[in-house]
Each structure stands twice: as C-alpha cells, then as structure tokens.
Design a protein around this motif. Structure first.
Motif, PDB file in Angstrom:
ATOM      1  N   ILE A   1     -15.769   0.351   2.434  1.00  0.00           N
ATOM      2  CA  ILE A   1     -14.988  -0.327   1.436  1.00  0.00           C
ATOM      3  C   ILE A   1     -13.959   0.535   1.565  1.00  0.00           C
ATOM      4  CG2 ILE A   1     -17.349  -1.031   0.248  1.00  0.00           C
ATOM      5  CD1 ILE A   1     -16.258   0.151  -2.227  1.00  0.00           C
ATOM      6  N   HIS A   2     -12.928  -0.368   0.724  1.00  0.00           N
ATOM      7  CA  HIS A   2     -11.665  -0.291   0.651  1.00  0.00           C
ATOM      8  C   HIS A   2     -11.517  -0.434  -0.716  1.00  0.00           C
ATOM      9  CE1 HIS A   2      -9.939   1.039   4.450  1.00  0.00           C
ATOM     10  NE2 HIS A   2      -9.959   0.412   5.504  1.00  0.00           N
ATOM     11  N   SER A   3     -11.090   0.841  -1.604  1.00  0.00           N
ATOM     12  CA  SER A   3     -10.543  -0.349  -2.895  1.00  0.00           C
ATOM     13  C   SER A   3      -8.934   0.022  -2.901  1.00  0.00           C
ATOM     14  CB  SER A   3     -11.418   1.136  -4.104  1.00  0.00           C
ATOM     15  OG  SER A   3     -12.758   0.710  -4.656  1.00  0.00           O
TER      16      SER A   3
ATOM     17  N   GLY B   1     -22.232  10.893   4.207  1.00  0.00           N
ATOM     18  CA  GLY B   1     -20.933   9.960   5.188  1.00  0.00           C
ATOM     19  C   GLY B   1     -19.800   9.156   4.122  1.00  0.00           C
ATOM     20  N   VAL B   2     -18.896   8.627   4.575  1.00  0.00           N
ATOM     21  CA  VAL B   2     -17.619   8.688   3.593  1.00  0.00           C
ATOM     22  C   VAL B   2     -17.798   6.934   3.159  1.00  0.00           C
ATOM     23  CG1 VAL B   2     -15.617   7.532   3.682  1.00  0.00           C
ATOM     24  CG2 VAL B   2     -15.763   9.347   4.948  1.00  0.00           C
ATOM     25  N   ARG B   3     -17.515   6.609   1.867  1.00  0.00           N
ATOM     26  CA  ARG B   3     -18.258   5.121   1.846  1.00  0.00           C
ATOM     27  C   ARG B   3     -16.505   4.572   1.078  1.00  0.00           C
ATOM     28  NH1 ARG B   3     -20.646  -0.033   0.511  1.00  0.00           N
ATOM     29  NH2 ARG B   3     -20.336  -0.622  -1.593  1.00  0.00           N
ATOM     30  N   ASP B   4     -15.520   5.346   1.003  1.00  0.00           N
ATOM     31  CA  ASP B   4     -14.668   4.592  -0.432  1.00  0.00           C
ATOM     32  C   ASP B   4     -13.349   4.795   0.687  1.00  0.00           C
ATOM     33  OD1 ASP B   4     -12.853   2.952  -1.148  1.00  0.00           O
ATOM     34  OD2 ASP B   4     -13.819   3.300  -2.780  1.00  0.00           O
ATOM     35  N   ILE B   5     -11.859   4.458   0.885  1.00  0.00           N
ATOM     36  CA  ILE B   5     -11.105   4.498   1.698  1.00  0.00           C
ATOM     37  C   ILE B   5     -10.307   4.576   0.626  1.00  0.00           C
ATOM     38  CG2 ILE B   5      -9.366   5.107   3.248  1.00  0.00           C
ATOM     39  CD1 ILE B   5     -11.308   4.816   5.196  1.00  0.00           C
ATOM     40  N   ALA B   6     -10.495   4.788  -0.434  1.00  0.00           N
ATOM     41  CA  ALA B   6      -9.185   4.508  -1.931  1.00  0.00           C
ATOM     42  C   ALA B   6      -7.818   4.078  -1.386  1.00  0.00           C
ATOM     43  CB  ALA B   6      -9.825   4.669  -3.175  1.00  0.00           C
ATOM     44  N   LEU B   7      -6.880   3.287  -1.599  1.00  0.00           N
ATOM     45  CA  LEU B   7      -5.668   2.305  -1.401  1.00  0.00           C
ATOM     46  C   LEU B   7      -5.021   2.979  -2.750  1.00  0.00           C
ATOM     47  CD1 LEU B   7      -5.832   0.382   1.722  1.00  0.00           C
ATOM     48  CD2 LEU B   7      -6.231   3.256   2.003  1.00  0.00           C
TER      49      LEU B   7
ATOM     50  N   LEU C   1       0.965  -1.098   0.072  1.00  0.00           N
ATOM     51  CA  LEU C   1       0.177   0.040  -0.273  1.00  0.00           C
ATOM     52  C   LEU C   1       1.031   1.370  -0.203  1.00  0.00           C
ATOM     53  CD1 LEU C   1      -2.805  -1.301   2.547  1.00  0.00           C
ATOM     54  CD2 LEU C   1      -2.147  -1.440   0.459  1.00  0.00           C
ATOM     55  N   GLN C   2       0.669   1.965  -0.561  1.00  0.00           N
ATOM     56  CA  GLN C   2       2.007   3.644  -1.169  1.00  0.00           C
ATOM     57  C   GLN C   2       0.535   4.259  -0.425  1.00  0.00           C
ATOM     58  OE1 GLN C   2       1.473   3.319  -5.463  1.00  0.00           O
ATOM     59  NE2 GLN C   2       3.010   1.645  -5.397  1.00  0.00           N
ATOM     60  N   GLY C   3      -0.777   4.531  -0.681  1.00  0.00           N
ATOM     61  CA  GLY C   3      -0.921   5.867   0.498  1.00  0.00           C
ATOM     62  C   GLY C   3      -2.094   5.772   0.435  1.00  0.00           C
ATOM     63  N   ILE C   4      -2.824   6.911   0.701  1.00  0.00           N
ATOM     64  CA  ILE C   4      -4.706   7.201   0.330  1.00  0.00           C
ATOM     65  C   ILE C   4      -4.205   7.951  -1.072  1.00  0.00           C
ATOM     66  CG2 ILE C   4      -6.497   8.412   1.563  1.00  0.00           C
ATOM     67  CD1 ILE C   4      -5.601   7.567   4.030  1.00  0.00           C
ATOM     68  N   ASP C   5      -5.124   7.110  -2.122  1.00  0.00           N
ATOM     69  CA  ASP C   5      -5.357   7.531  -3.194  1.00  0.00           C
ATOM     70  C   ASP C   5      -6.858   8.769  -3.037  1.00  0.00           C
ATOM     71  OD1 ASP C   5      -4.452   6.881  -5.980  1.00  0.00           O
ATOM     72  OD2 ASP C   5      -6.541   7.958  -6.131  1.00  0.00           O
ATOM     73  N   TYR C   6      -7.840   8.875  -2.496  1.00  0.00           N
ATOM     74  CA  TYR C   6      -8.715   9.122  -2.440  1.00  0.00           C
ATOM     75  C   TYR C   6      -9.857   8.774  -1.343  1.00  0.00           C
ATOM     76  CZ  TYR C   6     -11.060   6.407  -5.317  1.00  0.00           C
ATOM     77  OH  TYR C   6     -12.129   4.960  -6.225  1.00  0.00           O
ATOM     78  N   ILE C   7      -9.981   9.682  -0.807  1.00  0.00           N
ATOM     79  CA  ILE C   7     -11.788   9.556   0.039  1.00  0.00           C
ATOM     80  C   ILE C   7     -13.056  10.178  -0.734  1.00  0.00           C
ATOM     81  CG2 ILE C   7     -13.180   9.734   2.569  1.00  0.00           C
ATOM     82  CD1 ILE C   7     -10.525  11.173   3.337  1.00  0.00           C
ATOM     83  N   GLU C   8     -13.757   9.196  -0.860  1.00  0.00           N
ATOM     84  CA  GLU C   8     -15.454   9.237  -1.558  1.00  0.00           C
ATOM     85  C   GLU C   8     -16.292   8.896  -0.995  1.00  0.00           C
ATOM     86  OE1 GLU C   8     -17.916   7.092  -6.161  1.00  0.00           O
ATOM     87  OE2 GLU C   8     -16.579   5.873  -4.609  1.00  0.00           O
ATOM     88  N   PHE C   9     -16.828  10.660  -0.535  1.00  0.00           N
ATOM     89  CA  PHE C   9     -17.963  10.546   0.695  1.00  0.00           C
ATOM     90  C   PHE C   9     -19.234  10.198  -0.751  1.00  0.00           C
ATOM     91  CE2 PHE C   9     -15.194  13.008   1.874  1.00  0.00           C
ATOM     92  CZ  PHE C   9     -15.104  13.717   2.970  1.00  0.00           C
ATOM     93  N   TYR C  10     -20.327  10.028  -0.265  1.00  0.00           N
ATOM     94  CA  TYR C  10     -21.990   9.637  -1.064  1.00  0.00           C
ATOM     95  C   TYR C  10     -23.526  10.188  -0.227  1.00  0.00           C
ATOM     96  CZ  TYR C  10     -21.449   4.900  -3.458  1.00  0.00           C
ATOM     97  OH  TYR C  10     -20.328   4.180  -4.269  1.00  0.00           O
ATOM     98  N   VAL C  11     -23.509  11.196  -1.383  1.00  0.00           N
ATOM     99  CA  VAL C  11     -24.010  12.446  -0.653  1.00  0.00           C
ATOM    100  C   VAL C  11     -25.235  12.560  -1.253  1.00  0.00           C
ATOM    101  CG1 VAL C  11     -21.738  13.582   0.000  1.00  0.00           C
ATOM    102  CG2 VAL C  11     -22.794  14.405  -2.325  1.00  0.00           C
ATOM    103  N   ALA C  12     -25.883  13.615  -1.069  1.00  0.00           N
ATOM    104  CA  ALA C  12     -27.250  13.701  -1.374  1.00  0.00           C
ATOM    105  C   ALA C  12     -27.408  14.589  -2.406  1.00  0.00           C
ATOM    106  CB  ALA C  12     -28.198  14.543  -0.323  1.00  0.00           C
ATOM    107  N   ASN C  13     -26.299  15.574  -2.329  1.00  0.00           N
ATOM    108  CA  ASN C  13     -26.355  16.399  -3.570  1.00  0.00           C
ATOM    109  C   ASN C  13     -24.976  16.602  -3.506  1.00  0.00           C
ATOM    110  OD1 ASN C  13     -26.205  18.896  -5.533  1.00  0.00           O
ATOM    111  ND2 ASN C  13     -28.221  19.690  -4.260  1.00  0.00           N
ATOM    112  N   ALA C  14     -24.188  16.066  -4.766  1.00  0.00           N
ATOM    113  CA  ALA C  14     -23.383  15.922  -5.064  1.00  0.00           C
ATOM    114  C   ALA C  14     -22.253  17.853  -5.165  1.00  0.00           C
ATOM    115  CB  ALA C  14     -22.294  14.748  -6.719  1.00  0.00           C
TER     116      ALA C  14
END
Length: 366
Positions: free
Chosen positions: A136-138, A85-91, A8-21
C-alpha cells in the motif's frame, strides 16, 4: 515545469511487516547501521502490534509485528503469506485528505480514509490506498508534529551501538509484478499518482542465456520518488522475478536502493556487519575501463569488494546488491553511489543477472 497532482514531497517511511519486530530491529541496526529511535507496543498502549522505528539520516524504516497468533490479524496474515516484507511505502504530503481524494478520483482503491492521530506533540493525518499485491501507499501529513514519529510511539532514550555504514537516503524502491502486468502498474502510477515514465528496459537489455525480465522506471514530478517496476519475460528457465513471486506469494517490493557518499567504505562496514553481497567474475573488471572510461576509484578496490560501475551521458554510478536479507529468496538491498548518473546501471544488468542466477542455481530454483 514538473507536474505533481498529489503534491508528493518524498518517502516518509517504509513499513515492513515482520514476524518479530524486536529481532528485526536488532538486525537492521547491527547489519545496516540504522538507529532505533521509537517504539510502540503494549507498554505504550498499543494492543495489536509491536513496532520499532529505525532511522539513519533520510532513511526511516518501521518494523511491525503481530502480538497474537490470530490468522485474522492483518499483520499476522501478511507475514504468514509473504514472510518478512514491505507492506507500506508511505509518502509525505502537505494535505493527506487532498492527496487521498485526488487519488480516489483518479481510480485509486481506498485502504484507510484520512484519519487524524493526536497526542501532546501534535497531530498526524494518515490515509492509505492500495498498490501492487498487498503493498500500500500511505499519505502522511505531519503538520509540524513534534513527537519522535507519530502518536502511540515513545522515544528510545538509550542509544545503542550502531555501525557507521554511511547510508544516507532511499534512492529508489523496486517492485516485482506478475507476467503481463507491468504496464497495468505503469498506468497506475501514471494515472493515479501522476508519475512519469523515466526509463524502459526490455528483455534485450536484461537477459542471459536462461532468463529475462522487463522493467519500467516511474518517477514523480519532482524526481524525488522513483519506483522501477519489473515483470518476468519468457526464458528457458525460471527468472529471478518468477522465483521472487513464488516465494513471496505474489507481487511485492523486490529491493530497496540505499544511497551513500562513499560506497567503498559502506561496503566494508556492511560486509563486516554480516551483509552478504553478490559477486561477479574478475573478467567484469578486466573489461571495465574500456566500457566506462576514466573514474576516480581504483578498479582493483572495486573488484576486491564486488562493486559494479556504469556510465551514462550525465556521469557514472557505483552499485552493489546484497543477497536476500531473510530466509526466503525475496527482499534484498542495493547500495548505490551516484556521480552524476541518474540511471539504474543498464550496463551491469547482464553481470548482475548472471550473479543472481548462480545463487538461484545454489538454491535449486533456476
């Protein structure tokens, strides 16, 4: 020599699921100073969601919203249950298929097998596994991809005015889990992702007259990824973790710690932009010099802003915590500046917990 079996090299992005992006992107731009850099939606051929990518230095958030009121849509269902809220902590990884296969071999649960996404800028491979709650983690393999984010996204060509908040990186991401399950998730990060336990805080460390929590900090082999995991402990009243679990609808990301090189300037910009922060009593600052010793900052300036200080054997840190960023008392942010310390502010836990309890009492949830 550190071990990192999934590379694992680091956190690539954090994805939030939201009502209105679109509206969430406006908030994170104007309040946190993150710059919109990419968009996906109907105009780019994406039919099921609208998504905005916002960045500032090494921070990257992806805000995704459903386009139809379909209860079977995974984004719509997530928002209905959890709110924003946060859905994906992508690595970020060198090889997504290798990381995914190793995680499954170690007991991980598949969400998405390795899948390539290709456009004229190259290919990205993405694979995902389950974590606590609906998080989840991607695993993201970029392979020299030269596009703005990934296929399906187009650049935001017109820069929008964005405050200079000085935020530079994701320091750590904290998850809340149910009573009795912290050690299960410690085992998950140890056995499946190859993390090591860095620190353990028990209810004697993090408690007040009314409530308590327990926490263990997990870290990957390189130390670039840190995930504290909290669970409630027995107390006379409802703890902040229980309040979170009630309003979020289960386990999830409680807060994201964002690093800055000048916390005083960052707090001034963030407060001016509308971020409300927790406050502690003046007595905290009266006792501060005796507790932490000499620091470079003027204690009066820290008190004016509500910034907390803690010291360990390697140095000290400065930190401050926002109030929740949405209507539900769930996700918030921490702003942190490290001056040698690799800790998490153990000496501030009691003052912070009491500040959170004052807000819980205002909400009628203590």
């Amino acid at each position: 020599m550190t071990s990192d079996p999934l590379d694992l090299q680091g956190i690539d992005y954090i994805e939030f699921y939201v009502a209105n992006a679109r509206q969430a992107a406006h908030f994170y731009r104007t309040a946190l100073g993150l710059q919109p850099v990419a968009y996906a939606g109907l105009e780019t051929g994406v039919r099921d969601r609208a998504a905005w990518v916002l960045q500032r230095r090494n921070i990257r958030f992806v805000l995704s919203a459903p386009l139809r009121p379909d209860p079977n849509d995974p984004i719509a269902a997530h928002v209905a249950r959890h709110g924003d809220g946060v859905r994906d902590i992508a690595l970020r990884v060198e090889n997504a298929a290798a990381a995914y296969n190793e995680a499954l071999r170690r007991g991980g649960r598949s969400i998405q097998p390795p899948t390539p996404f290709t456009d004229e800028h190259g290919t990205i491979v993405k694979a995902s596994i389950a974590a606590y709650g609906d998080t989840i983690h991607s695993f993201i393999q970029r392979d020299g991809y030269e596009g703005v984010f990934m296929p399906g996204f187009r650049p935001v060509d017109t820069p929008l005015p964005t405050p200079d908040t000085g935020l530079a990186a994701i320091d750590h991401i904290v998850g809340n889990v149910e009573l009795g399950h912290m050690n299960d998730w410690v085992g998950y990060y140890r056995d499946i992702l190859g993390f090591k336990q860095l620190i353990h805080f028990d209810d004697q460390d993090i408690s007040t007259e009314y409530s308590a929590l327990m926490s263990k900090v997990m870290q990957n082999g390189t130390g670039r990824i840190k995930f504290p995991i909290n669970e409630p402990a027995d107390g006379r009243r409802k703890s902040q973790i229980e309040e979170y679990l009630d309003y979020y609808g289960g386990p999830g990301v409680q807060h994201i710690a964002l690093a800055t090189g000048d916390i005083l300037a960052s707090v001034d910009e963030l407060r001016a932009a509308g971020i409300p922060f927790l406050r502690v009593p003046q007595s905290y600052y009266d006792e501060l010099p005796a507790r932490v010793g000499a620091i470079a900052e003027d204690v009066r300036e820290l008190a004016k802003r509500g910034v907390l200080v803690d010291r360990d054997e390697e140095g000290y840190l400065l930190q401050i915590f926002s109030q929740p960023l949405q209507d539900r008392p769930t996700l918030f942010v921490e702003i942190i500046q490290r001056k040698g310390s690799r800790g998490f502010g153990k000496g501030n836990f009691k003052a912070l917990f009491e500040a959170i309890e004052r807000e819980q009492a205002r909400r009628g949830n203590l």
